[in-house]
Design a protein around this motif. Structure first.
Motif, PDB file in Angstrom:
ATOM      1  N   SER A  69      34.067  30.812  32.137  1.00 19.09           N
ATOM      2  CA  SER A  69      32.637  29.861  32.036  1.00 19.09           C
ATOM      3  C   SER A  69      32.348  30.002  33.784  1.00 19.09           C
ATOM      4  CB  SER A  69      33.601  28.176  32.302  1.00 19.09           C
ATOM      5  OG  SER A  69      33.653  28.104  32.825  1.00 19.09           O
ATOM      6  N   LEU A  70      31.078  30.777  33.066  1.00 17.40           N
ATOM      7  CA  LEU A  70      30.157  31.726  34.767  1.00 17.40           C
ATOM      8  C   LEU A  70      29.035  30.900  34.383  1.00 17.40           C
ATOM      9  CD1 LEU A  70      29.950  35.409  33.127  1.00 17.40           C
ATOM     10  CD2 LEU A  70      31.610  34.361  35.021  1.00 17.40           C
ATOM     11  N   GLY A  71      28.771  30.897  36.321  1.00 15.41           N
ATOM     12  CA  GLY A  71      27.249  30.049  36.210  1.00 15.41           C
ATOM     13  C   GLY A  71      27.274  30.401  37.332  1.00 15.41           C
ATOM     14  N   ALA A  72      26.266  30.196  37.866  1.00  8.18           N
ATOM     15  CA  ALA A  72      24.920  30.878  39.113  1.00  8.18           C
ATOM     16  C   ALA A  72      24.351  29.938  39.679  1.00  8.18           C
ATOM     17  CB  ALA A  72      24.821  32.074  39.124  1.00  8.18           C
ATOM     18  N   VAL A  73      24.251  29.682  40.766  1.00  5.48           N
ATOM     19  CA  VAL A  73      23.243  28.970  41.756  1.00  5.48           C
ATOM     20  C   VAL A  73      22.378  29.977  42.683  1.00  5.48           C
ATOM     21  CG1 VAL A  73      23.313  26.855  43.636  1.00  5.48           C
ATOM     22  CG2 VAL A  73      24.338  26.828  41.378  1.00  5.48           C
ATOM     23  N   MET A  74      20.970  29.743  42.481  1.00  5.59           N
ATOM     24  CA  MET A  74      20.035  30.260  43.856  1.00  5.59           C
ATOM     25  C   MET A  74      19.673  29.349  44.313  1.00  5.59           C
ATOM     26  SD  MET A  74      17.054  32.661  42.334  1.00  5.59           S
ATOM     27  CE  MET A  74      17.567  34.156  41.412  1.00  5.59           C
ATOM     28  N   LEU A  75      19.618  29.112  45.719  1.00  8.83           N
ATOM     29  CA  LEU A  75      19.195  28.273  46.344  1.00  8.83           C
ATOM     30  C   LEU A  75      17.697  29.542  47.140  1.00  8.83           C
ATOM     31  CD1 LEU A  75      21.851  27.864  49.095  1.00  8.83           C
ATOM     32  CD2 LEU A  75      20.846  26.256  46.945  1.00  8.83           C
ATOM     33  N   VAL A  76      16.400  28.514  46.771  1.00  9.97           N
ATOM     34  CA  VAL A  76      15.103  28.991  47.261  1.00  9.97           C
ATOM     35  C   VAL A  76      14.776  28.256  48.126  1.00  9.97           C
ATOM     36  CG1 VAL A  76      12.874  30.250  45.693  1.00  9.97           C
ATOM     37  CG2 VAL A  76      15.409  30.468  44.778  1.00  9.97           C
ATOM     38  N   ALA A  77      14.223  28.936  49.053  1.00 11.51           N
ATOM     39  CA  ALA A  77      13.049  27.983  49.976  1.00 11.51           C
ATOM     40  C   ALA A  77      11.579  27.931  49.871  1.00 11.51           C
ATOM     41  CB  ALA A  77      13.202  28.684  50.987  1.00 11.51           C
ATOM     42  N   ALA A  78      10.884  26.862  49.703  1.00 16.26           N
ATOM     43  CA  ALA A  78       9.387  25.946  49.567  1.00 16.26           C
ATOM     44  C   ALA A  78       9.561  25.304  50.262  1.00 16.26           C
ATOM     45  CB  ALA A  78       9.322  26.034  48.603  1.00 16.26           C
ATOM     46  N   LEU A  94      27.265  22.322  42.311  1.00 16.09           N
ATOM     47  CA  LEU A  94      26.113  21.850  43.145  1.00 16.09           C
ATOM     48  C   LEU A  94      27.195  20.056  43.793  1.00 16.09           C
ATOM     49  CD1 LEU A  94      22.526  22.230  42.234  1.00 16.09           C
ATOM     50  CD2 LEU A  94      23.737  23.347  43.935  1.00 16.09           C
ATOM     51  N   ASP A  95      26.762  20.032  44.423  1.00 14.17           N
ATOM     52  CA  ASP A  95      27.109  19.000  45.231  1.00 14.17           C
ATOM     53  C   ASP A  95      26.138  17.899  45.087  1.00 14.17           C
ATOM     54  OD1 ASP A  95      27.721  17.022  46.763  1.00 14.17           O
ATOM     55  OD2 ASP A  95      28.148  17.549  48.801  1.00 14.17           O
ATOM     56  N   PRO A  96      26.922  17.332  43.928  1.00 14.85           N
ATOM     57  CA  PRO A  96      26.041  16.084  43.175  1.00 14.85           C
ATOM     58  C   PRO A  96      24.726  14.870  44.775  1.00 14.85           C
ATOM     59  CG  PRO A  96      27.409  15.091  43.181  1.00 14.85           C
ATOM     60  CD  PRO A  96      27.980  16.587  43.689  1.00 14.85           C
ATOM     61  N   SER A  97      25.735  14.671  45.764  1.00 14.18           N
ATOM     62  CA  SER A  97      25.015  13.767  46.634  1.00 14.18           C
ATOM     63  C   SER A  97      23.892  14.864  47.605  1.00 14.18           C
ATOM     64  CB  SER A  97      25.877  14.052  48.131  1.00 14.18           C
ATOM     65  OG  SER A  97      26.804  14.210  48.806  1.00 14.18           O
ATOM     66  N   LEU A  98      23.821  15.673  47.259  1.00 15.18           N
ATOM     67  CA  LEU A  98      22.801  16.967  47.836  1.00 15.18           C
ATOM     68  C   LEU A  98      21.479  16.671  47.052  1.00 15.18           C
ATOM     69  CD1 LEU A  98      24.273  19.570  50.349  1.00 15.18           C
ATOM     70  CD2 LEU A  98      23.532  17.304  50.377  1.00 15.18           C
ATOM     71  N   VAL A  99      21.560  16.205  45.949  1.00 12.04           N
ATOM     72  CA  VAL A  99      20.661  16.201  44.679  1.00 12.04           C
ATOM     73  C   VAL A  99      19.731  15.526  44.737  1.00 12.04           C
ATOM     74  CG1 VAL A  99      20.226  16.260  42.576  1.00 12.04           C
ATOM     75  CG2 VAL A  99      21.861  17.493  43.731  1.00 12.04           C
ATOM     76  N   GLU A 100      18.073  16.309  44.856  1.00 12.41           N
ATOM     77  CA  GLU A 100      17.409  14.969  45.313  1.00 12.41           C
ATOM     78  C   GLU A 100      16.899  13.750  44.777  1.00 12.41           C
ATOM     79  OE1 GLU A 100      15.058  12.669  47.538  1.00 12.41           O
ATOM     80  OE2 GLU A 100      15.455  14.711  48.850  1.00 12.41           O
ATOM     81  N   ARG A 101      17.017  12.436  44.225  1.00 14.76           N
ATOM     82  CA  ARG A 101      16.794  12.247  42.873  1.00 14.76           C
ATOM     83  C   ARG A 101      15.715  11.794  42.280  1.00 14.76           C
ATOM     84  NH1 ARG A 101      21.569  12.633  41.391  1.00 14.76           N
ATOM     85  NH2 ARG A 101      22.874  13.201  42.790  1.00 14.76           N
ATOM     86  N   GLY A 102      15.267  11.779  40.861  1.00 14.33           N
ATOM     87  CA  GLY A 102      14.445  11.802  40.141  1.00 14.33           C
ATOM     88  C   GLY A 102      13.219  12.573  40.633  1.00 14.33           C
ATOM     89  N   PHE A 103      13.061  13.806  40.954  1.00 14.08           N
ATOM     90  CA  PHE A 103      12.898  14.751  41.476  1.00 14.08           C
ATOM     91  C   PHE A 103      12.044  15.363  39.940  1.00 14.08           C
ATOM     92  CE2 PHE A 103      12.871  19.378  41.040  1.00 14.08           C
ATOM     93  CZ  PHE A 103      12.432  20.207  41.386  1.00 14.08           C
ATOM     94  N   GLY A 104      12.496  15.610  38.848  1.00 18.10           N
ATOM     95  CA  GLY A 104      12.554  16.269  38.278  1.00 18.10           C
ATOM     96  C   GLY A 104      11.375  15.656  36.863  1.00 18.10           C
ATOM     97  N   LEU A 105      11.848  13.908  37.272  1.00 13.16           N
ATOM     98  CA  LEU A 105      11.159  13.466  36.776  1.00 13.16           C
ATOM     99  C   LEU A 105       9.650  13.040  36.912  1.00 13.16           C
ATOM    100  CD1 LEU A 105      10.635  10.659  35.044  1.00 13.16           C
ATOM    101  CD2 LEU A 105      11.754   9.500  35.557  1.00 13.16           C
ATOM    102  N   LYS A 106      10.104  12.608  38.671  1.00 14.82           N
ATOM    103  CA  LYS A 106       7.889  12.901  38.851  1.00 14.82           C
ATOM    104  C   LYS A 106       7.251  13.914  38.644  1.00 14.82           C
ATOM    105  CE  LYS A 106       5.959  12.184  43.518  1.00 14.82           C
ATOM    106  NZ  LYS A 106       6.168  12.031  45.028  1.00 14.82           N
ATOM    107  N   VAL A 107       7.495  15.833  38.692  1.00 14.44           N
ATOM    108  CA  VAL A 107       7.340  16.526  38.747  1.00 14.44           C
ATOM    109  C   VAL A 107       6.535  16.805  37.494  1.00 14.44           C
ATOM    110  CG1 VAL A 107       7.532  18.798  38.909  1.00 14.44           C
ATOM    111  CG2 VAL A 107       8.317  18.236  39.818  1.00 14.44           C
TER     112      VAL A 107
END
Length: 550
Positions: A69-78, A94-107
């Protein structure tokens, strides 16, 4: 893509997976692409091939059929943030404790077209309700989805974007998924910048202002450890801010008692989840133990069979905690942050409801006496019969209106000569309080039905012979709630219960009925320590007190 918390670093510390992680060299000079990781899982054949090999010679163990199983994570600064753009199974890394909750919902809420909404995923807030996914056959308005924004929190939203150059379709929860035709990945940095520019806007308040009302905390949020610590202090201190309620709806007719299992310290039998008895068990727990995790709650029938799955005590706790100037509520094991303005609005609605506690002066809800009463299988049923006999009220508990074979309704539990329709429930059961609200709303909506009026008239004639059935303008639905917490219901009820009652007020008032609250005083049942099966175990307590575990 996922927005990472401000303390996230642009290195492999954001990766939690135990699979093989490889840092890839960049082919571009884009400085905002900080890191790219390739995540390779174990090589194995598809599960369907393994299953097929059991009935046919599929050679599932042949290595040529195995693939990683393959996956990738790209870290992009903005700006001053990091966004993780994931590919394949990369989101699992991804470490779930580092994810900002509700980000996609707000966008999504900021950019979605108001009349081009496709689907939502919601969850009830007053109990551990199931997730509900609703999709429209064609794009439409949010109102078409019939979401009760005061009773449910929005977990996911999808539809078409107002700006088609940004994306054709958007879908957001914690993560954000956007569809951009013929998008060159070399432009990912500029796309991430445009996404964050949408994220910081407040356009969502025009159509989705309720998003800020209730915000759930993810189970990996670092704040939860601090909130749990404050909660343990309240528990051990016997705080009146805490109540207990079953997190899942289950068949109350089969419930006989609860047992609190405290490991080696024994099991304690309770007739109800009133605060006093539960707190007494917590008080006897060893100081090194965590009452939220080390006490398990069993809901049992009379023959000791489970009527619900076993939960840790935390799932049964309803609590309100203030931390860092913000208000947090615990319900069904989940922490929520509550917007202060929303809280003020709900409290104001509840304060406006008439309280008829003193006028009705309903009898004491004596748990032990009601439990011993053979006239009904439930404590609530025994209470309603006792009140009907004592006060000469009409008894409508279990006296149903049948509209069709599978369509039935309970008008209320008790009917007073003053046309008060009492809906009675104990506050120690959150799913039952949800039923209480639904009972009143459904009854009000069915008022004009001929069969409803016939049943109402039958019972009304018993308590007011010869008098016509009251008009809806003279009728009043009373939510009669039994609780051992002191003070008026407007002050003592748990917040999410207030949310439900505020909704009830709005719905029933529209139909022209009055709405009132009435508190029923509770005398909690005894706490009995069960005898251990070990021969060395001392006999159970006979006085109802929790024995000293030491």
């Amino acid at each position: 893509m996922y927005l990472l918390r401000k303390d996230a670093k642009g290195d492999d510390s954001v990766i939690r997976t135990k699979a093989s992680v490889k840092s890839l060299s960049s082919r571009t000079n884009e400085p905002k692409i900080k890191k790219v990781f390739l995540i390779e899982g174990d090589s194995k054949a598809p599960k369907w091939l393994i299953d097929l090999d059991k009935v046919a010679v599929a050679n599932a163990r042949n290595k040529k059929y195995s693939s990683p199983s393959l996956g990738a994570v790209m870290l992009v600064a903005a700006e001053d943030r990091l966004v993780a753009v994931t590919f394949g199974t990369g989101f699992h890394a991804l470490d779930p404790s580092l994810v900002e909750r509700g980000f996609g919902l707000k966008v999504t809420a900021n950019i979605i077209a108001a009349n081009k909404i496709k689907s939502v995923q919601t969850r009830g807030i007053a109990s551990n309700s199931r997730d509900q996914y609703t999709m429209l056959p064609v794009d439409g308005e949010f109102s078409d989805l019939n979401v009760e924004v005061d009773e449910e929190w929005l977990r996911q939203l999808s539809g078409k974007a107002t700006d088609q150059s940004f994306a054709t379709t958007v879908a957001g929860s914690d993560s954000l998924r956007i569809a951009v035709p013929d998008f060159p990945l070399s432009q990912i940095a500029s796309k991430v910048e445009s996404v964050l520019a949408v994220y910081v806007k407040d356009d969502y308040k025009k159509n989705f202002a309720f998003l800020d009302q209730i915000t759930p905390l993810d189970k990996n949020d670092p704040l939860i450890e601090s909130l749990d610590g404050e909660l343990i202090k309240l528990l051990r201190g016997g705080s009146e801010k805490i109540a207990f309620s079953a997190p899942d709806p289950f068949d109350q007719a089969n419930l006989d008692h609860y047992e609190l299992a405290c490991g080696r310290q024994g099991r304690f039998m309770l007739g109800s989840l009133d605060s006093g008895p539960v707190m007494s068990v917590v008080a006897g727990l060893e100081g090194t133990k965590n009452p939220l995790k080390d006490i398990n709650v069993h809901a049992l029938s009379e023959d000791e069979k489970p009527v619900d799955r076993v939960h840790p005590l935390k799932s049964y706790v309803m609590a309100e905690v203030t931390s860092g100037g913000a208000d947090y509520l615990l319900s069904a094991g989940l922490w929520f942050e509550i917007q202060k303005e929303f809280r003020k609005e709900v409290d104001s609605r509840i304060a406006s409801i008439e309280d008829v506690t003193d006028d009705l002066n309903l009898p004491l809800w004596d748990v032990s006496a009601l439990d011993d009463d053979p006239s009904d299988d439930t404590i609530e049923g025994s209470y309603n019969k006792m009140v009907a006999d004592k006060e000469t009220y009409g008894l409508l508990d279990k006296n149903l209106v049948y509209f069709a074979q599978y369509d039935k309704l309970e008008i209320c539990d008790l009917l007073t000569p003053n046309a008060e329709l009492l809906c009675v429930k104990a506050a120690s059961n959150s799913p039952s309080l949800s039923h209480l609200v639904a009972q009143a709303i459904n009854s009000a909506q069915a008022w004009g039905d001929e069969k409803y009026q016939s049943k109402l008239g039958e019972v009304w004639g018993e308590i007011r012979p010869g008098d016509p059935i009251p008009d809806r303008r003279d009728a009043k639905f009373v939510l009669a709630i039994a609780t051992d917490k002191p003070g008026p219901l407007s002050k003592s009820l748990f917040f999410f219960t207030k949310v439900q009652i505020a909704f009830c007020l709005k719905e029933i008032s529209r139909s022209g009925f009055g709405v009132a609250l009435a508190r029923i005083d509770v005398k909690p049942g005894l706490v009995i320590k069960k005898k251990r099966k070990s021969k060395k175990e001392s006999p159970p307590a006979e006085d109802g007190n929790v024995p000293d575990p030491n």
